[in-house]
Design an enzyme around this catalytic site. Structure first.
Site, PDB file in Angstrom:
ATOM      1  N   TYR A  32       3.103  41.160   6.198  1.00  0.00           N
ATOM      2  CA  TYR A  32       3.467  40.324   5.051  1.00  0.00           C
ATOM      3  C   TYR A  32       4.310  39.160   5.558  1.00  0.00           C
ATOM      4  O   TYR A  32       5.479  39.337   5.929  1.00  0.00           O
ATOM      5  CB  TYR A  32       4.269  41.113   4.018  1.00  0.00           C
TER       6      TYR A  32
ATOM      7  N   LEU B 242      -0.239  46.198 -12.460  1.00  0.00           N
ATOM      8  CA  LEU B 242      -0.390  45.088 -13.401  1.00  0.00           C
ATOM      9  C   LEU B 242      -1.473  44.119 -12.935  1.00  0.00           C
ATOM     10  O   LEU B 242      -1.560  42.990 -13.428  1.00  0.00           O
ATOM     11  CB  LEU B 242       0.948  44.352 -13.577  1.00  0.00           C
TER      12      LEU B 242
ATOM     13  N   ARG C 126      -1.889  42.338 -10.265  1.00  0.00           N
ATOM     14  CA  ARG C 126      -1.356  41.076  -9.740  1.00  0.00           C
ATOM     15  C   ARG C 126      -0.913  40.136 -10.859  1.00  0.00           C
ATOM     16  O   ARG C 126      -1.071  38.925 -10.776  1.00  0.00           O
ATOM     17  CB  ARG C 126      -2.384  40.412  -8.829  1.00  0.00           C
ATOM     18  N   GLY C 127      -0.387  40.722 -11.911  1.00  0.00           N
ATOM     19  CA  GLY C 127       0.115  39.937 -13.036  1.00  0.00           C
ATOM     20  C   GLY C 127      -0.914  39.676 -14.117  1.00  0.00           C
ATOM     21  O   GLY C 127      -0.569  39.210 -15.204  1.00  0.00           O
TER      22      GLY C 127
ATOM     23  N   SER D 143      -0.115  41.731 -17.117  1.00  0.00           N
ATOM     24  CA  SER D 143       1.329  41.826 -17.364  1.00  0.00           C
ATOM     25  C   SER D 143       1.721  41.313 -18.742  1.00  0.00           C
ATOM     26  O   SER D 143       2.827  41.563 -19.219  1.00  0.00           O
ATOM     27  CB  SER D 143       2.090  41.024 -16.310  1.00  0.00           C
TER      28      SER D 143
END
Length: 338
Positions: free
Chosen positions: A56, A209, A211-212, A215
């Site tokens: 990352y 979620l 990746r949003g 959400s």
């Protein structure tokens, strides 16, 4: 904070884990100070599991977590559990070059992660994606050697299918499988989740979620930076996005009736699947800010009864999502999809 066990041999961890990837990479700019404050807030709230990957932002995320742990009160630092993925190969331009699961590489990756995190052991260690050129037995065997030497506490897997899980578990005790699982990513329910439950392997669910996307905060007119993974994700493109946000609108009606947020409803749904599938499931929330963390923690207070679950199922059927969860090239690396 409620606790549960990651499998029969795994560490005790909080009901939610914190996925820290977005604090360093793939979802646009993040505020370093706010990221560290969010990690501290999570630890203070009783969240113990911190998930990262050595690739990352080429080690940035591990160093960020290490900085946060050093600055945390001793009691909170000692309760933190690190979950690290390794094996993804990068280049200086940020490109991806495959995966390396050779035993020598496993030990090399671990040495660097221990240094960047500033810890004397990694709690759960796993290859991010199966290396097609290296038998999983060899990769898991190398992690088992790290366990014997005290550098790693527990062996994990990531995005692998039922057959691979069984082969790995026949090699050494497997504590946890990290895999995508959400209302709109339910492919693990047919074979993978039952296999994990049968073998006493816990499940760390990422992407709860999506990746949003589910959400409740993502809008149709939102503009994504070229460096944002979602700008290439099939579920965020054109008609796919419209169809998926229609599902969110349907979910919002249920959330509004319960007086909770869409995100809390989606996370609570994942939490509810553990008892339904006789499995230990820990959702990872990718909060990069304290307000989003607070919202996610609120899911622990949401109770979904049978009527709620039926309504959610009707609003967001299992195969309703439009688009694959990764671009085609990345889907090819997912043993869990084969």
């Amino acid at each position: 904070m409620r606790t549960l066990t990651l499998g029969t041999t795994g560490p005790r961890t909080s009901a939610l884990g914190l996925g820290c990837m977005g604090m360093s990479a793939l979802y646009g700019e993040a505020d370093r100070a706010e990221s560290i404050a969010t990690i501290h807030a999570a630890l203070e709230a009783g969240v113990t599991l911190l998930d990262t990957g050595d690739f990352y932002a080429m080690g940035h995320n591990e160093m960020l977590i290490g900085e946060a742990l050093r600055a945390a009160p001793a009691a909170r630092r000692e309760q933190a559990l690190t979950s690290v993925k390794f094996g993804a190969l990068r280049d200086p331009d940020g490109g991806w070059s495959g995966y390396d699961g050779r035993p020598a590489a496993v030990k090399n990756f671990a040495a660097y992660s221990l240094q960047r995190l500033g810890v004397d052991h990694i709690d759960v260690y796993r290859i991010a994606r199966l290396d097609p050129d290296v038998p999983v037995e060899e990769t898991v065997g190398a992690i088992a050697e790290l366990v014997e030497k005290g550098h790693v506490r527990h062996i994990g897997l990531s995005e692998v299918g039922a057959d691979t899980i069984r082969r790995a578990a026949a090699t050494a005790p497997i504590s946890d499988l990290q895999i995508e699982y959400s209302l709109i990513s339910r492919g693990i329910e047919a074979e993978i989740l039952p296999t994990a439950a049968e073998l006493g392997i816990g499940v760390t669910a990422y992407g709860v979620l999506s990746r949003g996307l589910i959400s409740g905060h993502f809008t149709r007119d939102r503009q994504l930076a070229a460096t944002d993974f979602r700008s290439m994700s099939p579920r965020f493109q054109g008609e796919n996005l419209d169809r998926n946000l229609d599902l969110v609108d349907a979910l919002r009606k249920i959330a509004d009736q319960k007086g909770v947020s869409v995100a809390q409803t989606a996370i609570a749904w994942v939490l509810a699947q553990g008892p339904r599938h006789d499995a230990a499931i820990v959702p990872l929330v990718g909060a990069r800010r304290r307000d989003r963390l607070d919202e996610a923690l609120g899911a622990l207070d949401v109770t979904l009864d049978d009527a709620d679950l039926a309504a959610i199922e009707a609003a967001v059927p299992a195969d309703a999502a439009a688009g694959a969860r990764y671009p085609e090239a990345q889907m090819a690396h997912l043993d869990s999809e084969h």
